[in-house]
Every structure is written in structure tokens, then in C-alpha cells.
Design an enzyme around this catalytic site. Structure first.
Site, PDB file in Angstrom:
ATOM      1  CE1 TYR A 157      17.278  35.588   4.820  1.00 48.85           C
ATOM      2  CE2 TYR A 157      15.625  36.640   3.426  1.00 48.85           C
ATOM      3  CZ  TYR A 157      16.051  35.552   4.170  1.00 48.85           C
ATOM      4  OH  TYR A 157      15.262  34.444   4.271  1.00 48.85           O
ATOM      5  CG  HIS A 165      20.037  33.312  10.250  1.00 50.73           C
ATOM      6  ND1 HIS A 165      19.416  32.129   9.900  1.00 50.73           N
ATOM      7  CD2 HIS A 165      21.213  32.955  10.840  1.00 50.73           C
ATOM      8  CE1 HIS A 165      20.163  31.104  10.276  1.00 50.73           C
ATOM      9  NE2 HIS A 165      21.259  31.579  10.840  1.00 50.73           N
ATOM     10  CE  LYS A 204      12.713  35.496  10.096  1.00 53.91           C
ATOM     11  NZ  LYS A 204      14.090  35.084  10.357  1.00 53.91           N
TER      12      LYS A 204
END
Length: 292
Positions: A157, A165, A204
Site C-alpha cells: 500500500y 487500496h 493490482k
């Protein structure tokens, strides 16, 4: 292909937390944690097999520990102290790098860095490379959490998870004779594609950290200085996105089209003048013949 930026969470007013994170950099919070803990040096007690350690701190220290994003709170309403469960990587980082906690065994014996290293190695063979990856990201002021639920070793993070997020799904790949048979990760295309699809499905970017060493013994924490970390981000190439991007002409193409359009307009005007002159000449000749 450009990497996606951080996805900041939003408060009740609809504004994201990017300004709040910028006003409270993680490096300053960790420095505050170290300054607070280094005086009292809280004692962390090793937990059971496969776990890290449990540490109890005062309420003020608990707030700093939470802001710095170390450990997970253990709910215990009757306790005067606040208790946190720390992972093995967090325990060794707080003890070895920040030097702000003491660690005791379950027999209440204080452990040195070497004893703690041997203990975590005995619990997990991959602890050296996992800790190296963890400390590498932490020293760059990333918050590092377990990535088990995302099919990765860690997730990172940009700031506290309550504000943003996670941005990267991290896979650790050891490389070198010292790591033995643990060096085969992501060598097969299907493994790489699975990791890539899994990280993409949860928004991601896949970050592969290769931990390499030509020759070093992993029996001591001194080996950490000899381990080298190589960072590689891997993203999917999506042809549809490229075609969509190409559908919008570039600046050079737009200028070229504008120039061609002007030339065509000039050519059209030129032929218009000639045609008009020809028509007028024909009408004049016709008029002279009619008078005769």
C-alpha cells in the site's frame, strides 16, 4: 503501457484521502513510532508454530503502531494494554532495523537477533527471502501486508490501508544456489499467467521481487547485506486498448490531415475559378453570336 496510479478511498465528504496522506507521510509516522518505543522497548512474546509474536503496548503507543500499520489488533476488552499480533517479518523488522522492541521466547528468555533469525528460519524455510522482500519495500515507505488472500506473498500500500487500496501484488522469487529447490517459482509460463490474471482480477499490478545472491550463507542475518533485490512489474498487453488508443490520431497525424485538407481546399478553389472563367467566356461568345 502506463501503470495505474493509487486508488484513494473517500471520506464522508466525498473527497479522497490523498491530501491527508501527503500531510502525514509514512516515514514521519515510523520515525515517531521508533522515538516512542525506543525508550520503553515493549516486549513481544513469540507465539505458536508458524506465527510471529504478540506485543502489548500502552494506548498512546497503540495509536502510533496502528498508524504505522504494524500488526493486527487483538480484541481484549478486559486488558489494560492493547495487544497486537505481529508477523515474523514485522517482528524481525521492529527488532533488527528499528531496534524498538525486545523479543522473548515462550520461556520468557530474551532473544538476540541471531536467535530470532534461527527461530524464524526453523519455522519457515523461505523466511530469509521473504524478510528481505518485506524490508526492501518497508524501507521505501510502503505498507506491506500478507497477500495470501490475493494469491501472492505480499500486497503493498502507498499509505495506511484505511486511506488507500493496495497497489501491488508481490511475488517473491529466490535465485541462487543458497536457496536450494525454492528457485523454481514462475519459471513455467502457466504459473506466471495465473499470477498475472489473479492480480489483474483484483485491480493490482503484479510486482515480482527477485532475491538473488552469488554466494552467501543464510544462517545469519548478516547475509541480508549480500542479498540483491531486483524489481519487475508485469502487466498484460491488451490489444483492444491499443487499438482504442490508436483510434485517436496523434498530434502529427492531426497536423498532416489538416495540411492535406487545406491543399484540397486550395485545389478545389483553383478549379472553381477556372470553371467559372470558362462559363463566363462561353456566355460572352454566345452573346456576341446572338447579336450578329
Amino acid at each position: 503501457m502506463d501503470l495505474p496510479g493509487p486508488r484513494w478511498k473517500k471520506g464522508k465528504d466525498g473527497k479522497d484521502f490523498s491530501a491527508l496522506a501527503a500531510a502525514n507521510p509514512l516515514s514521519a509516522i515510523v520515525a515517531e513510532l521508533k522515538a516512542s518505543f525506543i525508550i520503553s522497548k515493549p516486549v513481544a512474546t513469540l507465539s505458536g508454530p508458524g506465527g510471529g509474536a504478540i506485543v502489548g503496548v500502552e494506548p498512546e503507543q497503540a495509536m502510533i503502531l496502528n498508524r504505522a500499520t504494524f500488526g493486527h489488533t487483538i480484541e481484549n476488552a478486559a486488558a489494560q494494554k492493547h495487544w497486537f499480533q505481529l508477523s515474523p517479518e514485522e517482528v524481525f523488522y521492529l527488532c533488527h532495523v528499528l531496534n524498538c522492541i525486545r523479543v522473548e521466547s515462550q520461556d520468557r528468555m530474551e532473544m538476540s537477533d541471531k536467535q530470532l533469525w534461527d527461530h524464524f528460519r526453523s519455522m519457515s524455510e523461505s523466511f530469509p527471502e521473504m524478510y528481505k522482500a518485506y524490508s526492501h519495500l518497508r524501507l521505501k515507505n510502503w505498507v506491506v501486508r500478507s497477500g495470501l488472500q490475493y494469491g501472492a506473498d505480499f500486497v503493498s500500500y502507498r499509505h495506511h490501508p484505511a486511506l488507500v487500496h493496495s497497489e501491488f501484488a508481490v511475488v517473491v522469487v529466490p535465485e541462487g544456489a543458497a536457496f536450494g529447490n525454492r528457485c523454481g517459482r514462475l519459471e513455467v509460463w502457466s504459473d506466471l499467467l495465473c499470477a498475472l490474471r489473479a492480480s489483474g482480477s483484483v485491480a493490482k499490478t503484479l510486482l515480482v521481487l527477485t532475491i538473488s545472491s552469488s554466494s552467501c550463507e543464510l544462517s545469519s542475518p548478516d547475509c541480508l547485506e549480500q542479498l540483491v533485490v531486483h524489481e519487475r512489474t508485469i502487466t498484460r498487453w491488451i490489444p483492444q486498448q491499443c487499438r482504442e488508443q490508436r483510434s485517436e490520431p496523434s498530434r502529427d497525424e492531426a497536423n498532416r490531415e489538416e495540411l492535406i485538407s487545406k491543399k484540397e481546399s486550395v485545389g478545389f478553389n483553383h478549379w472553381g475559378v477556372i470553371l467559372g472563367f470558362s462559363i463566363l467566356s462561353s456566355l460572352l461568345v454566345y452573346k456576341l453570336k446572338f447579336r450578329q
